[in-house]
Design an enzyme around this catalytic site. Structure first.
Site, PDB file in Angstrom:
ATOM      1  N   LYS A   1      14.748   3.430  36.290  1.00  0.00           N
ATOM      2  CA  LYS A   1      13.724   4.472  36.405  1.00  0.00           C
ATOM      3  C   LYS A   1      14.213   5.724  35.682  1.00  0.00           C
ATOM      4  O   LYS A   1      15.324   6.205  35.930  1.00  0.00           O
ATOM      5  CB  LYS A   1      13.444   4.779  37.878  1.00  0.00           C
TER       6      LYS A   1
HETATM    7  O1  G3P Z   1       9.776   7.032  43.710  1.00  0.00           O
HETATM    8  C1  G3P Z   1       8.516   7.570  43.744  1.00  0.00           C
HETATM    9  C2  G3P Z   1       7.883   7.558  45.095  1.00  0.00           C
HETATM   10  O2  G3P Z   1       8.663   6.828  45.956  1.00  0.00           O
HETATM   11  C3  G3P Z   1       7.651   8.927  45.640  1.00  0.00           C
HETATM   12  O3  G3P Z   1       7.060   8.799  46.897  1.00  0.00           O
HETATM   13  O4  G3P Z   1       6.379   9.534  49.124  1.00  0.00           O
HETATM   14  O5  G3P Z   1       8.290  10.679  47.986  1.00  0.00           O
HETATM   15  O6  G3P Z   1       5.969  11.037  47.176  1.00  0.00           O
HETATM   16  P1  G3P Z   1       6.913  10.084  47.839  1.00  0.00           P
END
Ligand code: G3P
Length: 230
Positions: free
Chosen positions: A86
């Site tokens: 990533k």
């Molecule tokens: O890695 C991206 C994703 O997991 C972000 O999720 O819930 O932290 O916005 P969040």
């Protein structure tokens, strides 16, 4: 739409890997920071649990192109095939993605907040782009609509880059993304449970069990079939 589990919690990974049709696990530095300890051993244990054939997405911590490239090589060296690196959608990240994708690395361009970023990532050779649905909705944008825009651009161009939507807080968001034709979504444990759970499923199953017991007692259908065959 493929479902991926967005956590580094080993118990959750063991559970969902055994019971749910997930095709892999995604992590990011925030997710890994919740686990702490020997994070290299932890990542190896995630790979060990899901096996060599499922996807494992691990984010670089470096910010300069050359350092991201070296870190990407180290990540894939540690975790083997079906490991996706990533890389955030920055100019340094795009440069690293151009280089690494040309070398055959699977790149998931992350922290995507617009269709324009996704288009650049796709042109740079990313295998996936990861738009953040809830983070868009938290700033009064329409996360699902932006995923739909990205998918429409990808469909029009015929790119092999897939959408891997991320940052979900609700089941409705996941369903909205699925309806765009997106290739994959990564979902945290709480929302993953909620994709399957339904109270009327539970009451229906309880009703079947109680009606069966009233009519036939404690025997199972299998035992009756076996008895009839003798
Ligand atoms: O890695 C991206 C994703 O997991 C972000 O999720 O819930 O932290 O916005 P969040």
């Amino acid at each position: 739409m493929k479902l991926i589990l967005d956590t580094a919690n080993l118990n959750d990974i063991k559970y969902f890997n055994e019971y749910y049709p997930i095709v892999g696990v995604t992590t990011n530095p925030t997710i890994l920071s919740k686990e702490g300890g020997d994070i290299v051993a932890h990542l190896k244990e995630i790979r060990n649990i899901i096996g060599p054939d499922k996807e494992l997405h691990v984010q670089v911590t470096e910010t300069k192109c050359e350092d991201m490239i070296a870190e990407a090589e180290a990540i894939v060296g540690l975790l083997g095939k079906n490991t996706f690196v990533k890389i955030p959608a920055t100019d340094e990240g795009i440069k690293a993605t151009k280089y690494l994708s040309a070398k055959g690395y699977g790149i998931t361009m992350t922290a995507i907040l617009s269709a324009a970023q996704a288009m650049i990532a796709s042109n740079a050779g990313a295998a996936y782009v990861a738009p953040y649905v809830s983070r868009l909705e938290n700033i009064c944008d329409d996360g699902v609509a932006i995923v739909a825009e990205i998918q429409a651009i990808f469909d029009a161009s015929g790119t092999s880059t897939e959408v891997l939507a991320a940052s979900f807080k609700t089941v409705r968001q996941v369903l909205g993304v699925a309806m765009t034709g997106a290739g994959a979504s990564t979902v945290g444990s709480e929302v993953m449970y909620k994709l399957l759970a339904h109270p009327t499923t539970d009451t229906s199953i309880a009703g079947f069990a109680s009606d069966w017991k009233k009519a036939f007692g404690d025997v199972t259908l299998k035992s009756l079939i076996e008895k009839a065959g003798k």
